[in-house]
Design an enzyme around this catalytic site. Structure first.
Site, PDB file in Angstrom:
ATOM      1  N   SER A  69       0.814  -1.203   0.000  1.00 42.93           N
ATOM      2  CA  SER A  69       0.000   0.000   0.000  1.00 42.93           C
ATOM      3  C   SER A  69       0.859   1.269   0.000  1.00 42.93           C
ATOM      4  O   SER A  69       1.616   1.519  -0.919  1.00 42.93           O
ATOM      5  CB  SER A  69      -0.952  -0.041   1.194  1.00 42.93           C
ATOM      6  OG  SER A  69      -1.918   0.960   1.109  1.00 42.93           O
ATOM      7  N   ASP A  85      -2.522   6.185  -3.529  1.00 42.77           N
ATOM      8  CA  ASP A  85      -1.392   5.549  -2.858  1.00 42.77           C
ATOM      9  C   ASP A  85      -0.856   4.433  -3.749  1.00 42.77           C
ATOM     10  O   ASP A  85      -1.287   4.262  -4.891  1.00 42.77           O
ATOM     11  CB  ASP A  85      -1.769   5.051  -1.466  1.00 42.77           C
ATOM     12  CG  ASP A  85      -2.750   3.896  -1.483  1.00 42.77           C
ATOM     13  OD1 ASP A  85      -3.438   3.723  -2.501  1.00 42.77           O
ATOM     14  OD2 ASP A  85      -2.838   3.162  -0.485  1.00 42.77           O
ATOM     15  N   ASP A  89      -1.154   1.253  -4.064  1.00 39.06           N
ATOM     16  CA  ASP A  89      -2.029   0.252  -4.688  1.00 39.06           C
ATOM     17  C   ASP A  89      -3.378   0.835  -5.073  1.00 39.06           C
ATOM     18  O   ASP A  89      -4.288   0.107  -5.446  1.00 39.06           O
ATOM     19  CB  ASP A  89      -2.203  -0.977  -3.796  1.00 39.06           C
ATOM     20  CG  ASP A  89      -2.933  -0.676  -2.497  1.00 39.06           C
ATOM     21  OD1 ASP A  89      -2.938   0.500  -2.068  1.00 39.06           O
ATOM     22  OD2 ASP A  89      -3.477  -1.611  -1.876  1.00 39.06           O
ATOM     23  N   ASP A 134      -5.932   2.081  -3.579  1.00 41.43           N
ATOM     24  CA  ASP A 134      -7.199   1.838  -2.890  1.00 41.43           C
ATOM     25  C   ASP A 134      -7.578   2.992  -1.976  1.00 41.43           C
ATOM     26  O   ASP A 134      -8.610   2.942  -1.317  1.00 41.43           O
ATOM     27  CB  ASP A 134      -7.182   0.509  -2.124  1.00 41.43           C
ATOM     28  CG  ASP A 134      -6.191   0.488  -0.970  1.00 41.43           C
ATOM     29  OD1 ASP A 134      -5.361   1.412  -0.854  1.00 41.43           O
ATOM     30  OD2 ASP A 134      -6.241  -0.484  -0.179  1.00 41.43           O
TER      31      ASP A 134
END
Length: 447
Positions: A103, A242, A244, A246
């Site tokens: 992340s 960010d 990833d 999400d």
């Protein structure tokens, strides 16, 4: 039995150190493969996505070996956002989905997130059962039943079409200039293409991943780069994802940041007015600002608080039939559109409001006055238990007594990093700072 390997968002750690080693990834793939493989004579599938970290290659290969050893067929998506894995797990009829990502963490870290066949992240109970299989001898498949692995080239395009379908019909982004920061992460190709295809003029940064620069001075945890670019090019909005993709932070035309609380306030009020906010309730974590709670209450909207972690927000949403939730850190979960937080979809919904109302971002991103809030982190070493130290417990008790009736205090271990997070909220900023500093000092002394 409690979880030892899984944290609040899967397994996470420094690459090539326990638990983020190739050996552990292989074992985890075999355990998850055995857990999700059922009898019935049909082929079993797992989809695996990843972000742009160098260590993703190592972990992807190890997981593939583990899954195929149990007879699971592996579909490799390559770099895609985390929400794409949730979507494709269901649309490709997979038994399990895996996202390899840490992340917002630096490139040296990595992680493994698991999704069930319904596209949602696994429950604590499922993770406990998979951990139990790690300690057992997982029976491999017979040689003739070993699984196959192949790369899927159209996964990101399937996801892009799904994202575009969430944008209101009849609206376009023509005439809007958007600075888009992809954090040199998983959305570096998908996000700019989606915004451009919907009509926006896109000024993209953080779209040159090299395996080591994910989240490095860019992205939702470092929005200064996007804010500077907005002022330079005169953009209407900044969208900061960010690693990833999400979660998201938004920046208005003046370079001012709007966090997840402000975004959720806008969406909750809008959805409530349209009669589509399920249960007239928003789900958010204990970290969300008291100002958000007051704003919602004034509009007869309930705030349902959960533990920190978007998976706990989603669990509460599913339990109570809610369709909007998220975190102050920028996870915005809209289960009408996705099974997990999706920073790109959240950014599109905000842009849709700008188009629909013909108002600038600054007029939509300041929905309530925040109550002063201070968060400080203290790093500790593996094996240390600072929150059990008598001097820390005494400092926390003293802080709670001082804030009684004047604010709130939250101290917790991070579920993704070896950090103790100390947060206080109070109208009296001097009191808030004093309480936090005293507790931080006690934790630092303990570690």
């Amino acid at each position: 039995m409690t979880r030892k390997l899984f944290g609040t968002d899967g397994v996470r750690g420094r690459a090539n150190e326990f638990p983020m080693t190739a050996e552990m990834a292989l074992k985890l793939g075999a355990a998850a493969g055995r857990y999700f493989r059922t009898d019935g004579g049909r082929a079993h599938r797992v989809v695996i996505g990843k972000d742009t970290r160098l260590s993703g290659y190592m972990i992807e290969n190890a997981l593939t070996a583990g899954f195929t050893s149990t007879g699971m067929n592996v579909l490799l998506l390559g770099p895609v956002p985390t929400p794409a894995v949730g979507l494709l797990t269901t649309s490709m009829r997979a038994d399990v989905g895996v996202m390899i990502s840490a992340s917002h963490n630096p490139a040296e870290d990595n992680g493994i997130k698991l999704f069930g066949p319904d596209g949602f992240k696994l429950s604590d109970e499922a993770e406990v059962e998979i951990e139990a299989l790690l300690d057992a001898d997982v029976q491999p498949a017979q040689a003739k039943n070993i699984g196959r692995a192949r790369r899927i080239d159209d996964g990101r395009f399937r996801y892009m079409e799904r994202v575009k379908s969430t944008f209101p019909p009849g609206l376009r982004l023509d005439g809007l200039k958007v600075v888009l920061d992809c954090a040199n992460g998983a959305a570096y190709r998908t996000a700019p293409e989606v915004l451009w295809e919907l009509g926006a003029e896109v000024v993209a940064i953080g779209v040159s991943p090299d395996g080591t620069n994910i989240n490095d001075g860019v992205g939702s945890t470092a929005p200064g780069a996007a804010a500077a670019k907005i002022r330079e090019v005169g953009a209407d909005l900044g969208i900061c994802l960010d690693g990833d993709a999400d979660r998201v932070m938004l920046i208005d035309e003046n370079g001012v940041l709007a966090d997840g609380d402000q975004i959720m306030a806008l969406f909750a009020n809008r959805w409530a007015e349209e009669g589509r906010l399920n249960g007239q309730t928003l789900a958010a974590t204990v970290m969300s600002n008291l100002g958000l709670e007051r704003y919602l209450a004034e509009r007869s909207i309930e705030l349902h608080r959960t533990p920190v972690g978007d998976r706990y927000v989603v669990e509460a949403m599913r339990q109570h039939g809610l369709n909007l939730g998220g975190e102050q850190s920028g996870h915005i979960v809209m289960t009408d559109y996705a099974t997990t937080g999706d920073g790109l979809i959240a950014g599109l919904q905000f842009l849709a409001e700008m188009v629909r109302t013909d108002r600038p971002a600054s007029a939509l991103a300041r929905n309530f006055e925040t109550v002063p809030q201070l968060l400080k982190n203290v790093r500790y070493a593996n094996g240390q238990l600072p929150l059990e130290a008598p001097e820390v417990l005494a400092a926390i008790a003293a802080g709670e007594a001082r804030l009684n009736g004047h604010g709130r205090l939250l101290i917790r271990k991070s579920g993704t990093e070896p950090l103790i997070r100390v947060m206080a909220e109070a109208e009296d900023e001097a009191l808030m700072v004093s309480v936090v500093d005293e507790i931080v000092g006690a934790v630092q002394a303990a570690v």
